[in-house]
Design a protein around this motif. Structure first.
Motif, PDB file in Angstrom:
ATOM      1  N   HIS A  18       0.830  -1.209   0.000  1.00  0.00           N
ATOM      2  CA  HIS A  18       0.000   0.000   0.000  1.00  0.00           C
ATOM      3  C   HIS A  18       0.864   1.259   0.000  1.00  0.00           C
ATOM      4  O   HIS A  18       0.531   2.251  -0.676  1.00  0.00           O
ATOM      5  CB  HIS A  18      -0.916  -0.003   1.220  1.00  0.00           C
ATOM      6  CG  HIS A  18      -1.656   1.282   1.430  1.00  0.00           C
ATOM      7  ND1 HIS A  18      -2.638   1.730   0.587  1.00  0.00           N
ATOM      8  CD2 HIS A  18      -1.532   2.241   2.401  1.00  0.00           C
ATOM      9  CE1 HIS A  18      -3.115   2.886   1.006  1.00  0.00           C
ATOM     10  NE2 HIS A  18      -2.453   3.226   2.105  1.00  0.00           N
ATOM     11  N   TYR A  19       1.985   1.218   0.718  1.00  0.00           N
ATOM     12  CA  TYR A  19       2.804   2.417   0.903  1.00  0.00           C
ATOM     13  C   TYR A  19       3.562   2.818  -0.360  1.00  0.00           C
ATOM     14  O   TYR A  19       4.230   3.850  -0.379  1.00  0.00           O
ATOM     15  CB  TYR A  19       3.782   2.213   2.068  1.00  0.00           C
ATOM     16  CG  TYR A  19       4.351   3.489   2.623  1.00  0.00           C
ATOM     17  CD1 TYR A  19       3.512   4.551   2.961  1.00  0.00           C
ATOM     18  CD2 TYR A  19       5.716   3.647   2.815  1.00  0.00           C
ATOM     19  CE1 TYR A  19       4.024   5.733   3.467  1.00  0.00           C
ATOM     20  CE2 TYR A  19       6.246   4.827   3.331  1.00  0.00           C
ATOM     21  CZ  TYR A  19       5.393   5.863   3.655  1.00  0.00           C
ATOM     22  OH  TYR A  19       5.898   7.034   4.160  1.00  0.00           O
ATOM     23  N   TYR A  21       1.902   3.720  -2.975  1.00  0.00           N
ATOM     24  CA  TYR A  21       1.017   4.636  -3.690  1.00  0.00           C
ATOM     25  C   TYR A  21       0.758   5.972  -2.999  1.00  0.00           C
ATOM     26  O   TYR A  21       0.828   7.021  -3.656  1.00  0.00           O
ATOM     27  CB  TYR A  21      -0.299   3.915  -4.007  1.00  0.00           C
ATOM     28  CG  TYR A  21      -0.044   2.634  -4.759  1.00  0.00           C
ATOM     29  CD1 TYR A  21       0.283   2.654  -6.115  1.00  0.00           C
ATOM     30  CD2 TYR A  21      -0.070   1.401  -4.111  1.00  0.00           C
ATOM     31  CE1 TYR A  21       0.551   1.481  -6.806  1.00  0.00           C
ATOM     32  CE2 TYR A  21       0.208   0.225  -4.797  1.00  0.00           C
ATOM     33  CZ  TYR A  21       0.517   0.265  -6.137  1.00  0.00           C
ATOM     34  OH  TYR A  21       0.805  -0.891  -6.809  1.00  0.00           O
ATOM     35  N   PRO A  22       0.431   6.028  -1.690  1.00  0.00           N
ATOM     36  CA  PRO A  22       0.189   7.345  -1.072  1.00  0.00           C
ATOM     37  C   PRO A  22       1.341   8.336  -1.212  1.00  0.00           C
ATOM     38  O   PRO A  22       1.090   9.513  -1.528  1.00  0.00           O
ATOM     39  CB  PRO A  22      -0.094   6.989   0.393  1.00  0.00           C
ATOM     40  CG  PRO A  22      -0.644   5.601   0.342  1.00  0.00           C
ATOM     41  CD  PRO A  22       0.109   4.930  -0.754  1.00  0.00           C
ATOM     42  N   SER A  25       1.154   9.819  -4.690  1.00  0.00           N
ATOM     43  CA  SER A  25       0.044  10.749  -4.902  1.00  0.00           C
ATOM     44  C   SER A  25       0.284  12.075  -4.183  1.00  0.00           C
ATOM     45  O   SER A  25      -0.045  13.145  -4.712  1.00  0.00           O
ATOM     46  CB  SER A  25      -1.280  10.117  -4.446  1.00  0.00           C
ATOM     47  OG  SER A  25      -1.263   9.823  -3.063  1.00  0.00           O
ATOM     48  N   ILE A  61      -2.857   6.110  -9.666  1.00  0.00           N
ATOM     49  CA  ILE A  61      -2.200   5.860  -8.383  1.00  0.00           C
ATOM     50  C   ILE A  61      -3.198   5.938  -7.231  1.00  0.00           C
ATOM     51  O   ILE A  61      -3.189   5.097  -6.323  1.00  0.00           O
ATOM     52  CB  ILE A  61      -1.061   6.883  -8.179  1.00  0.00           C
ATOM     53  CG1 ILE A  61       0.039   6.655  -9.230  1.00  0.00           C
ATOM     54  CG2 ILE A  61      -0.487   6.798  -6.775  1.00  0.00           C
ATOM     55  CD1 ILE A  61       1.060   7.772  -9.282  1.00  0.00           C
ATOM     56  N   GLY A  65      -4.187   2.941  -4.640  1.00  0.00           N
ATOM     57  CA  GLY A  65      -3.912   3.227  -3.233  1.00  0.00           C
ATOM     58  C   GLY A  65      -5.123   3.012  -2.345  1.00  0.00           C
ATOM     59  O   GLY A  65      -5.025   2.438  -1.257  1.00  0.00           O
ATOM     60  N   THR A  68      -5.887  -0.847  -2.009  1.00  0.00           N
ATOM     61  CA  THR A  68      -4.961  -1.593  -1.153  1.00  0.00           C
ATOM     62  C   THR A  68      -5.013  -1.144   0.300  1.00  0.00           C
ATOM     63  O   THR A  68      -4.638  -1.910   1.196  1.00  0.00           O
ATOM     64  CB  THR A  68      -3.517  -1.441  -1.676  1.00  0.00           C
ATOM     65  OG1 THR A  68      -3.185  -0.045  -1.775  1.00  0.00           O
ATOM     66  CG2 THR A  68      -3.384  -2.063  -3.052  1.00  0.00           C
ATOM     67  N   GLY A  69      -5.472   0.073   0.555  1.00  0.00           N
ATOM     68  CA  GLY A  69      -5.530   0.569   1.925  1.00  0.00           C
ATOM     69  C   GLY A  69      -6.660  -0.033   2.737  1.00  0.00           C
ATOM     70  O   GLY A  69      -6.557  -0.171   3.962  1.00  0.00           O
ATOM     71  N   SER A 136      -4.633  14.848  -0.042  1.00  0.00           N
ATOM     72  CA  SER A 136      -3.673  13.758   0.092  1.00  0.00           C
ATOM     73  C   SER A 136      -2.727  14.004   1.266  1.00  0.00           C
ATOM     74  O   SER A 136      -2.357  13.067   1.984  1.00  0.00           O
ATOM     75  CB  SER A 136      -2.887  13.593  -1.211  1.00  0.00           C
ATOM     76  OG  SER A 136      -2.102  14.742  -1.483  1.00  0.00           O
ATOM     77  N   SER A 192       7.510  11.805   0.639  1.00  0.00           N
ATOM     78  CA  SER A 192       6.471  11.724  -0.386  1.00  0.00           C
ATOM     79  C   SER A 192       6.737  12.695  -1.521  1.00  0.00           C
ATOM     80  O   SER A 192       6.548  12.363  -2.701  1.00  0.00           O
ATOM     81  CB  SER A 192       5.102  12.018   0.236  1.00  0.00           C
ATOM     82  OG  SER A 192       4.792  11.079   1.253  1.00  0.00           O
TER      83      SER A 192
END
Length: 461
Positions: A18-19, A21-22, A25, A61, A65, A68-69, A136, A192
């Protein structure tokens, strides 16, 4: 195999996937805001085309995200029921705030961002881009607050005993601004920004190497390079501040970061090395007394080591934590070197003639992702044996009725599904990148070409 260990592996796998994608974004949101601001400032169609292109990438993305979260929230109940009960009041507040202030904001304006280019005014669309970028970041704020509370609990009291014990908020703002939340948030956000900006750098380097969309690629590369350079330099200071916080709030974790065993002694700082946990020794390249100076600006100041703590309270995977931490730092320094070198060549006026450097940037998208993953591993494994530092052990947080066979079965299924999702993501991302930022590519975009945007785009009329 041990049910607790399997559950940790399963959660680590789902969080790590999961990590991806955030951070992308969050970083991409900032870059898109700058791109669209340039379009509003100059009116050049090149900026409009690159903005529309990256909005499509952002949507892809964002979708993966979100999908999967959701899985992690179910795992709290299926695998970690005692933990969920213990932190339910804390996490409930933080995750509710994320849903209200972050996800609703981001997803609400995403529709305008995607479908409003020819349907709303330029300023409304730009405002939507800003709101999506802020959404985000707000999401990251509340997730980091919740996780930081596990590292440095504050603003709570404990009700009940044993497996029925739970933490109850007594001071919401003390919980939000717990001793590590601000430092960790800055570290996460800067990581990020690096992930998103290096994705843009990578794609534009790919175009430049193939002599496609040259003017758009040059403009986009420069925007992303500014973001990446600032973020990489700030990350150096943020990382130092975060390490200071760990030394104060979680000294056992910091000792694991550097493989420092002596209960109270002057500590060396290792650039690279290997920890022999049996002999409690580290071999490698080091700066003598460097850790003491870095933490206290005094070469002779003793640093608390692992042997100052009970055996059962020490992190077990010390060499793993040592390696992940030092690899993260090494990648961070590499990113600084890359961005400063590229910025210098830009200033000299020959950045885009250095094909060897563009080749490096084409693959550099992997580096911030690795650094983010390694940083998360070192922080979470270094916290062990506690799931809530000093209060709840990981071994006590497990669901009581859970069996190892159930975890193995679900882990295999998750792995298969996530492989398919990742394959789909890479396929769609590759397809969009190969198509490029222009609908009908017919060559370079030159600053000398007249601006036809008012004729082609109704929102400018």
């Amino acid at each position: 195999m041990d049910t607790a260990f399997l559950s940790r592996i399963q959660f680590a796998f789902t969080v790590a996937f999961h990590y991806i994608y955030p951070p992308l974004s969050i970083g991409l949101g900032i870059v898109m805001v700058i791109m669209e601001a340039q379009y509003l400032r100059t009116g050049k169609e090149a900026y409009a085309q690159m903005t529309r292109f990256w909005i499509k990438i952002f949507a892809l993305i964002f979708g993966i995200g979100v999908a999967t979260g959701i899985v992690m929230e179910f795992e709290f109940g299926t695998n970690w029921a005692v933990y969920s009960r213990y932190v339910g009041d804390i996490f409930g507040s933080a995750l509710a705030a994320e849903g209200i202030f972050a996800f609703a904001l981001e997803s609400g304006f995403l529709g305008i961002l995607l479908f409003g280019w020819n349907r709303v005014s330029r300023r409304v669309h730009f405002f939507s881009t800003i709101m999506v970028a802020m959404g985000s970041m707000f999401s990251a704020i509340w997730i980091v607050v919740a996780n930081s509370w596990q590292q440095t609990p504050a603003g709570f009291r404990i009700e009940g005993k044993g497996i029925h014990a739970r933490a109850v908020i007594t001071d919401f703002w003390a919980m939000v601004f717990n001793p590590s939340s601000v430092e960790r948030l800055s570290h996460v956000l800067l990581g990020s920004f690096l992930a998103g900006s290096f994705l843009v750098l990578s794609v534009n380097a790919y175009y430049l190497l193939r002599n496609r969309h040259v003017e758009i690629a040059r403009k986009g590369f420069k925007i992303a390079l500014v973001v990446a350079t600032i973020a990489s330099l700030l990350q150096l200071f943020s990382g130092h501040k975060s390490a200071d916080g760990v030394a104060h709030n979680q000294p056992a974790k910091l000792a694991a970061f550097e493989g420092h065993y002596e209960a109270s002694a002057v500590a060396d700082m290792y650039l690279l090395g290997w920890v022999d946990t049996q002999k409690q020794e580290v071999s490698g390249l080091k700066i003598p007394k460097g850790l003491s100076f870095l933490l206290y600006q005094d070469f002779n100041k003793p640093v608390t080591g692992l042997n100052a703590f009970k055996k059962e309270d020490q992190p077990k995977a010390v060499n793993f934590v040592f390696q992940t931490y030092h690899l993260m730092v090494a990648i961070g320094m590499t990113l600084i070197a890359l961005t400063l070198l590229a910025s210098f060549l830009w200033w000299k006026g020959n950045l885009f003639e250095q094909r060897w450097l563009l080749q490096i940037f084409a693959w550099s998208v992997l580096l911030p992702q690795l650094a983010n993953q390694l940083g998360w591993y070192s922080a979470e494994v270094g916290r062990q044996p506690w799931v809530v530092y000093g209060l709840l052990r990981t071994s006590d947080a497990l669901s009581q009725s859970l069996k190892a066979s159930q975890v193995i079965f679900s882990l295999v299924l998750f792995t298969l599904v996530y492989i398919l999702l990742f394959g789909l993501f890479v396929y769609l991302l590759n397809k969009k990148i190969k198509h490029g930022p222009t609908d009908d590519y017919s060559g370079d975009y030159s600053d000398d070409i007249p601006d036809y945007s008012k004729r082609d785009n109704p929102i400018l009329q």
